[in-house]
Design a protein around this motif. Structure first.
Motif, PDB file in Angstrom:
ATOM      1  N   THR A   8      34.341  15.489  54.543  1.00  0.00           N
ATOM      2  CA  THR A   8      32.657  13.786  54.039  1.00  0.00           C
ATOM      3  C   THR A   8      32.152  14.268  55.700  1.00  0.00           C
ATOM      4  N   GLN A   9      32.258  14.374  56.386  1.00  0.00           N
ATOM      5  CA  GLN A   9      30.959  14.762  57.619  1.00  0.00           C
ATOM      6  C   GLN A   9      30.039  16.366  57.294  1.00  0.00           C
ATOM      7  N   GLN A  10      30.883  17.012  56.930  1.00  0.00           N
ATOM      8  CA  GLN A  10      29.905  18.836  56.126  1.00  0.00           C
ATOM      9  C   GLN A  10      29.372  17.875  54.823  1.00  0.00           C
ATOM     10  N   GLY A  11      28.051  19.536  54.989  1.00  0.00           N
ATOM     11  CA  GLY A  11      26.651  19.146  54.106  1.00  0.00           C
ATOM     12  C   GLY A  11      25.988  17.695  54.001  1.00  0.00           C
ATOM     13  N   HIS A  12      25.650  17.166  55.052  1.00  0.00           N
ATOM     14  CA  HIS A  12      25.191  16.314  55.157  1.00  0.00           C
ATOM     15  C   HIS A  12      23.667  17.044  56.129  1.00  0.00           C
ATOM     16  N   GLY A  13      24.518  17.363  57.055  1.00  0.00           N
ATOM     17  CA  GLY A  13      23.526  17.999  57.803  1.00  0.00           C
ATOM     18  C   GLY A  13      21.612  17.515  58.278  1.00  0.00           C
ATOM     19  N   PHE A  14      20.881  17.673  58.140  1.00  0.00           N
ATOM     20  CA  PHE A  14      19.083  16.980  57.848  1.00  0.00           C
ATOM     21  C   PHE A  14      19.235  15.775  57.706  1.00  0.00           C
ATOM     22  N   HIS A  15      19.689  15.799  56.727  1.00  0.00           N
ATOM     23  CA  HIS A  15      19.645  14.523  55.439  1.00  0.00           C
ATOM     24  C   HIS A  15      20.360  13.633  56.027  1.00  0.00           C
ATOM     25  N   ALA A  16      21.736  13.332  56.899  1.00  0.00           N
ATOM     26  CA  ALA A  16      22.208  12.252  57.280  1.00  0.00           C
ATOM     27  C   ALA A  16      21.857  12.263  58.364  1.00  0.00           C
ATOM     28  N   GLN A  17      21.188  12.968  59.422  1.00  0.00           N
ATOM     29  CA  GLN A  17      20.118  12.712  60.210  1.00  0.00           C
ATOM     30  C   GLN A  17      18.649  12.033  60.235  1.00  0.00           C
ATOM     31  N   PHE A  18      18.092  12.657  59.459  1.00  0.00           N
ATOM     32  CA  PHE A  18      16.113  12.803  59.190  1.00  0.00           C
ATOM     33  C   PHE A  18      15.989  12.475  57.920  1.00  0.00           C
ATOM     34  N   GLY A  19      16.726  12.786  57.114  1.00  0.00           N
ATOM     35  CA  GLY A  19      16.437  12.161  55.502  1.00  0.00           C
ATOM     36  C   GLY A  19      15.408  12.619  55.167  1.00  0.00           C
ATOM     37  N   ALA A  20      15.280  12.394  54.095  1.00  0.00           N
ATOM     38  CA  ALA A  20      14.696  13.437  53.035  1.00  0.00           C
ATOM     39  C   ALA A  20      13.408  14.387  54.421  1.00  0.00           C
ATOM     40  N   ALA A  21      12.781  13.512  54.845  1.00  0.00           N
ATOM     41  CA  ALA A  21      11.805  14.699  56.237  1.00  0.00           C
ATOM     42  C   ALA A  21      12.547  15.526  55.890  1.00  0.00           C
ATOM     43  N   GLY A  22      13.403  15.446  56.570  1.00  0.00           N
ATOM     44  CA  GLY A  22      14.559  16.858  57.400  1.00  0.00           C
ATOM     45  C   GLY A  22      14.322  17.646  56.558  1.00  0.00           C
ATOM     46  N   VAL A  23      14.882  17.836  55.265  1.00  0.00           N
ATOM     47  CA  VAL A  23      15.268  18.937  54.332  1.00  0.00           C
ATOM     48  C   VAL A  23      13.614  19.412  54.141  1.00  0.00           C
ATOM     49  N   TYR A  24      13.036  18.199  54.010  1.00  0.00           N
ATOM     50  CA  TYR A  24      11.398  19.094  54.014  1.00  0.00           C
ATOM     51  C   TYR A  24      11.203  19.396  54.813  1.00  0.00           C
ATOM     52  N   GLY A  25      11.337  19.622  55.932  1.00  0.00           N
ATOM     53  CA  GLY A  25      10.800  20.119  57.396  1.00  0.00           C
ATOM     54  C   GLY A  25      11.898  21.384  57.668  1.00  0.00           C
ATOM     55  N   VAL A  26      12.946  21.900  57.066  1.00  0.00           N
ATOM     56  CA  VAL A  26      14.022  22.435  57.145  1.00  0.00           C
ATOM     57  C   VAL A  26      13.772  23.644  55.867  1.00  0.00           C
ATOM     58  N   ALA A  27      12.993  22.778  54.647  1.00  0.00           N
ATOM     59  CA  ALA A  27      12.868  24.236  53.603  1.00  0.00           C
ATOM     60  C   ALA A  27      11.248  24.542  54.428  1.00  0.00           C
ATOM     61  N   ALA A  28      10.942  23.486  54.496  1.00  0.00           N
ATOM     62  CA  ALA A  28       9.313  24.361  55.104  1.00  0.00           C
ATOM     63  C   ALA A  28       9.532  25.451  56.158  1.00  0.00           C
ATOM     64  N   ILE A  29      10.245  25.724  57.203  1.00  0.00           N
ATOM     65  CA  ILE A  29      11.264  26.497  57.838  1.00  0.00           C
ATOM     66  C   ILE A  29      11.065  27.263  57.436  1.00  0.00           C
ATOM     67  N   SER A  30      12.122  27.738  56.570  1.00  0.00           N
ATOM     68  CA  SER A  30      13.244  28.397  56.014  1.00  0.00           C
ATOM     69  C   SER A  30      12.196  29.258  54.507  1.00  0.00           C
ATOM     70  N   GLY A  31      11.223  28.601  54.130  1.00  0.00           N
ATOM     71  CA  GLY A  31      10.786  29.153  52.987  1.00  0.00           C
ATOM     72  C   GLY A  31       9.363  30.237  53.850  1.00  0.00           C
ATOM     73  N   LEU A  32       9.217  30.152  55.223  1.00  0.00           N
ATOM     74  CA  LEU A  32       8.346  31.495  55.638  1.00  0.00           C
ATOM     75  C   LEU A  32       8.799  32.465  55.603  1.00  0.00           C
ATOM     76  N   ALA A  33      10.652  32.911  55.865  1.00  0.00           N
ATOM     77  CA  ALA A  33      10.541  33.324  55.785  1.00  0.00           C
ATOM     78  C   ALA A  33      11.636  34.184  54.593  1.00  0.00           C
ATOM     79  N   ASP A  34      12.320  33.209  53.488  1.00  0.00           N
ATOM     80  CA  ASP A  34      13.632  33.732  52.106  1.00  0.00           C
ATOM     81  C   ASP A  34      13.219  32.470  51.699  1.00  0.00           C
ATOM     82  N   VAL A  35      13.373  32.258  50.189  1.00  0.00           N
ATOM     83  CA  VAL A  35      13.546  31.441  49.661  1.00  0.00           C
ATOM     84  C   VAL A  35      14.719  30.963  48.863  1.00  0.00           C
ATOM     85  N   ASP A  36      15.161  32.541  49.159  1.00  0.00           N
ATOM     86  CA  ASP A  36      16.896  32.147  47.915  1.00  0.00           C
ATOM     87  C   ASP A  36      18.402  31.636  48.806  1.00  0.00           C
ATOM     88  N   ALA A  37      18.640  31.215  50.393  1.00  0.00           N
ATOM     89  CA  ALA A  37      19.585  30.749  50.761  1.00  0.00           C
ATOM     90  C   ALA A  37      18.820  29.540  50.338  1.00  0.00           C
TER      91      ALA A  37
END
Length: 105
Positions: A8-37
């Motif tokens: 139940t604790q796994q898989g929540h990551g940034f979404h649990a800590q920072f909400g949708a904004a956390g997901v969007y921030g990580v997606a933006a940073i990840s997108g600089l290098a790769d989109v697949d992951a």
């Protein structure tokens, strides 16, 4: 004192800590290098507790950032004219994608 997170604790990551904004921030940073992951991660998370809208917008943000990197690379190798031509096509397709997401929400 079990340091291993439970299922139940796994898989929540940034979404649990920072909400949708956390997901969007990580997606933006990840997108600089790769989109697949980030696409795979968000697709899997959307089958669980992550809202489909958040996951799809996160994927589009990653794609947008990756597209900007590609336009910059095109500009640095091929010059301004080539970057404008490629960028207009790539960014136009992104605008359409964001529009589809907005219409289907």
């Amino acid at each position: 004192m079990n340091p291993t997170p439970t299922k139940t604790q796994q898989g929540h990551g940034f979404h649990a800590q920072f909400g949708a904004a956390g997901v969007y921030g990580v997606a933006a940073i990840s997108g600089l290098a790769d989109v697949d992951a980030v696409s795979i991660s968000l697709a899997r998370a959307a089958t669980g507790t992550l809202a489909t809208q958040v996951a799809s917008l996160g994927v589009l943000i990653a794609i947008f950032m990756n597209t900007l990197v590609k336009v910059f690379i095109t500009w640095s190798i091929g010059g301004k004219a080539l970057a404008q031509w490629c960028g207009s096509i790539l960014l136009g397709s992104l605008v359409l994608s964001f529009g589809i997401i907005w219409l289907t929400r």
